[in-house]
Design a protein around this motif. Structure first.
Motif, PDB file in Angstrom:
ATOM      1  N   LEU A 120     -53.948  -7.226 -22.926  1.00 34.89           N
ATOM      2  CA  LEU A 120     -53.253  -8.493 -22.718  1.00 34.89           C
ATOM      3  C   LEU A 120     -52.991  -8.689 -21.237  1.00 34.89           C
ATOM      4  CD1 LEU A 120     -50.688  -8.204 -25.642  1.00 34.89           C
ATOM      5  CD2 LEU A 120     -52.787  -9.565 -25.611  1.00 34.89           C
ATOM      6  N   LYS A 160     -50.861 -20.722 -15.758  1.00 37.44           N
ATOM      7  CA  LYS A 160     -51.502 -20.025 -16.882  1.00 37.44           C
ATOM      8  C   LYS A 160     -52.521 -20.929 -17.571  1.00 37.44           C
ATOM      9  CE  LYS A 160     -47.536 -18.227 -18.640  1.00 37.44           C
ATOM     10  NZ  LYS A 160     -46.543 -17.956 -17.582  1.00 37.44           N
ATOM     11  N   VAL A 203     -45.400 -10.989 -30.967  1.00 34.57           N
ATOM     12  CA  VAL A 203     -46.576 -11.757 -30.563  1.00 34.57           C
ATOM     13  C   VAL A 203     -47.554 -10.847 -29.825  1.00 34.57           C
ATOM     14  CG1 VAL A 203     -47.395 -13.673 -29.130  1.00 34.57           C
ATOM     15  CG2 VAL A 203     -45.279 -13.911 -30.459  1.00 34.57           C
ATOM     16  N   ARG A 204     -47.029 -10.032 -28.939  1.00 32.07           N
ATOM     17  CA  ARG A 204     -47.892  -9.100 -28.197  1.00 32.07           C
ATOM     18  C   ARG A 204     -48.638  -8.172 -29.148  1.00 32.07           C
ATOM     19  NH1 ARG A 204     -44.548  -7.000 -22.880  1.00 32.07           N
ATOM     20  NH2 ARG A 204     -43.236  -8.834 -22.559  1.00 32.07           N
ATOM     21  N   TYR A 223     -54.392 -19.022 -23.475  1.00 35.93           N
ATOM     22  CA  TYR A 223     -52.999 -18.791 -23.102  1.00 35.93           C
ATOM     23  C   TYR A 223     -52.156 -19.128 -24.318  1.00 35.93           C
ATOM     24  CZ  TYR A 223     -48.398 -20.277 -21.240  1.00 35.93           C
ATOM     25  OH  TYR A 223     -47.056 -20.473 -21.024  1.00 35.93           O
ATOM     26  N   VAL A 224     -51.305 -18.187 -24.719  1.00 37.08           N
ATOM     27  CA  VAL A 224     -50.466 -18.356 -25.906  1.00 37.08           C
ATOM     28  C   VAL A 224     -49.003 -18.215 -25.519  1.00 37.08           C
ATOM     29  CG1 VAL A 224     -49.939 -17.503 -28.226  1.00 37.08           C
ATOM     30  CG2 VAL A 224     -52.300 -17.420 -27.377  1.00 37.08           C
ATOM     31  N   LEU A 225     -48.185 -19.135 -26.001  1.00 39.15           N
ATOM     32  CA  LEU A 225     -46.737 -19.067 -25.781  1.00 39.15           C
ATOM     33  C   LEU A 225     -46.047 -19.442 -27.083  1.00 39.15           C
ATOM     34  CD1 LEU A 225     -44.336 -18.793 -23.712  1.00 39.15           C
ATOM     35  CD2 LEU A 225     -44.454 -21.283 -23.517  1.00 39.15           C
ATOM     36  N   SER A 226     -45.187 -18.559 -27.583  1.00 43.42           N
ATOM     37  CA  SER A 226     -44.545 -18.804 -28.876  1.00 43.42           C
ATOM     38  C   SER A 226     -43.190 -19.495 -28.740  1.00 43.42           C
ATOM     39  CB  SER A 226     -44.362 -17.478 -29.626  1.00 43.42           C
ATOM     40  OG  SER A 226     -43.406 -16.652 -28.973  1.00 43.42           O
ATOM     41  N   LEU A 234     -50.443 -14.208 -21.481  1.00 43.28           N
ATOM     42  CA  LEU A 234     -49.111 -14.412 -22.024  1.00 43.28           C
ATOM     43  C   LEU A 234     -48.077 -14.503 -20.908  1.00 43.28           C
ATOM     44  CD1 LEU A 234     -49.136 -11.649 -24.810  1.00 43.28           C
ATOM     45  CD2 LEU A 234     -49.564 -14.098 -25.143  1.00 43.28           C
ATOM     46  N   SER A 235     -46.902 -14.969 -21.264  1.00 46.18           N
ATOM     47  CA  SER A 235     -45.751 -14.866 -20.375  1.00 46.18           C
ATOM     48  C   SER A 235     -45.200 -13.447 -20.464  1.00 46.18           C
ATOM     49  CB  SER A 235     -44.663 -15.865 -20.798  1.00 46.18           C
ATOM     50  OG  SER A 235     -43.444 -15.578 -20.153  1.00 46.18           O
ATOM     51  N   TYR A 278     -50.866 -11.033 -18.087  1.00 45.32           N
ATOM     52  CA  TYR A 278     -49.601 -11.725 -17.857  1.00 45.32           C
ATOM     53  C   TYR A 278     -49.634 -12.419 -16.494  1.00 45.32           C
ATOM     54  CZ  TYR A 278     -48.239  -8.636 -21.659  1.00 45.32           C
ATOM     55  OH  TYR A 278     -48.183  -7.982 -22.850  1.00 45.32           O
ATOM     56  N   GLU A 324     -42.809 -12.833 -23.294  1.00 44.26           N
ATOM     57  CA  GLU A 324     -43.243 -13.082 -24.670  1.00 44.26           C
ATOM     58  C   GLU A 324     -42.701 -12.022 -25.621  1.00 44.26           C
ATOM     59  OE1 GLU A 324     -43.865 -14.820 -27.393  1.00 44.26           O
ATOM     60  OE2 GLU A 324     -45.335 -15.896 -26.154  1.00 44.26           O
TER      61      GLU A 324
END
Length: 361
Positions: free
Chosen positions: A252, A261, A240-241, A273-276, A232-233, A254, A236
């Motif tokens: 998780l 990423k 989401v976390r 890799y997930v970014l919302s 994740l960023s 980072y 984030e």
């Protein structure tokens, strides 16, 4: 006979290494480096960061790639886009349009104007920009595709992870091949997509400040396990976390830099890799997306995946495309990945991530 796309790939490998040389030269002299940094403003400012920097290195790399590619493939003129504006303001308040000229002395003169008359720095940069660097790769030269350079467009991110490039620590040590921050997170990204569909078809990633792998070990991620390694960023959202903690066994990870990423997914260092948020752009994702597709993975629109899940269409991958802007937006937002992203190697990961997030964000 080498095909047109193989010739293009060979050229992109060469210009990516030239780009890396520009990035390295710009960090070698502290006085020069201090001179190069300018803050982005207005519609060109990435809203995610309090300060988002444009460097002369960014502009030089982008314009060098554009110049070199169009010289060999004129059919790509007008179809090479980048993150940066090529207008630069020097210390005297003069606005200069940065281009790479046909003759070295003309490029030096232009750069000297940008650099407040610093002929030495301008000459140093010009030498790197105009070097005849030929990267040879047998695999690349044997490439056979049913498309031609006239069918594609190119996205350039001259230095993805600019803040890490500017502030990054060279002594930052990787954790078993994975870096949370520092210069290894700064990448040169060149992505190629089909003009007709926006599908990514070829990508080149150069890591100018890569740490050598002394262990020779492969990917960190086991091929079979109960929990996913999720990247994740650091910015984030907590929701989401919390939602993804269940699929990652609470572990998780980072890192900095969108391109880096996604590269971690390509290299098998993480599962997903997930970014919302809408804080990445077409130039961030095009190159690594092409590499993931070649490996059987992809980069999907998170919002579209969530919508499809709620509608009962769990097989909908919602892959990102790269040919159409958001016409109602301005500046960099025209090319934002507005729905967030999921980058993966194994398509089964999408279902697990979306199921964890559905109804919670």
């Amino acid at each position: 006979m080498v095909s047109g796309m193989a010739e293009l790939l060979r050229l992109l490998l060469s210009v990516a290494e030239k780009a890396a040389n520009v990035a390295r030269v710009c960090r070698q002299e502290e006085a020069l480096f201090e001179l190069l940094v300018q803050e982005k403003t207005g519609v060109d400012k990435n809203k995610k960061f309090v300060q988002d920097f444009k460097t002369l290195a960014d502009v030089l790399i982008q314009e060098m790639i554009r110049h070199d590619v169009c010289a060999q493939f004129p059919e790509l003129t007008g179809f090479i886009q980048g993150e940066e504006s090529n207008k630069f303001e020097n210390g005297l308040g003069e606005s200069v349009t940065v281009t790479v000229c046909a003759q070295e002395e003309d490029t030096t003169a232009l750069l000297a104007k940008v650099l407040d008359g610093d002929q030495h720095a301008a000459s140093l940069l010009t030498t790197v920009i105009h070097q005849d660097l030929q990267i040879r790769d047998e695999t690349a030269e044997s490439l056979q595709l049913s498309i031609s350079p006239a069918d594609v467009g190119i996205w350039i991110d001259p230095i993805d992870g600019t803040s890490q490039y500017i502030e990054g620590k060279e002594e930052e040590e990787p954790d078993e091949g994975f870096c949370q921050s520092g210069l290894p997170c700064a990448l040169v990204l060149i992505g190629v997509y089909l003009r007709s569909t926006g599908q990514p078809v070829m990508g080149v990633i150069n890591q100018p400040f890569n740490h050598k792998d002394s262990t020779g070990e492969g990917p960190l991620c086991p091929q079979t396990k109960d929990h996913l390694s999720v990247l994740l960023s650091s910015s984030e959202r907590p929701a989401v976390r919390d939602a993804l903690a269940s699929v990652s066994s609470g572990s998780l990870m980072y890192a900095s830099g969108a391109g880096y990423k996604i590269l971690c997914v390509v290299q098998g260092l993480v599962d997903v890799y997930v970014l919302s948020e809408a804080s990445t752009f077409k130039w961030d994702s095009c190159a690594p997306h092409a590499l993931l597709r070649a490996l059987g993975g992809g980069v999907s629109d998170l919002s579209e995946c969530l919508r499809a899940h709620l509608d009962g269409n769990q097989g909908h991958a919602a892959e990102l495309t790269y040919h159409q802007p958001h016409t109602e937006s301005q500046g960099v937002d025209r090319w934002a990945n507005r729905g967030g992203i999921i980058a993966y190697l194994d398509s089964s990961v999408i279902h697990k991530v979306v199921a964890a997030l559905a109804g919670k964000i």
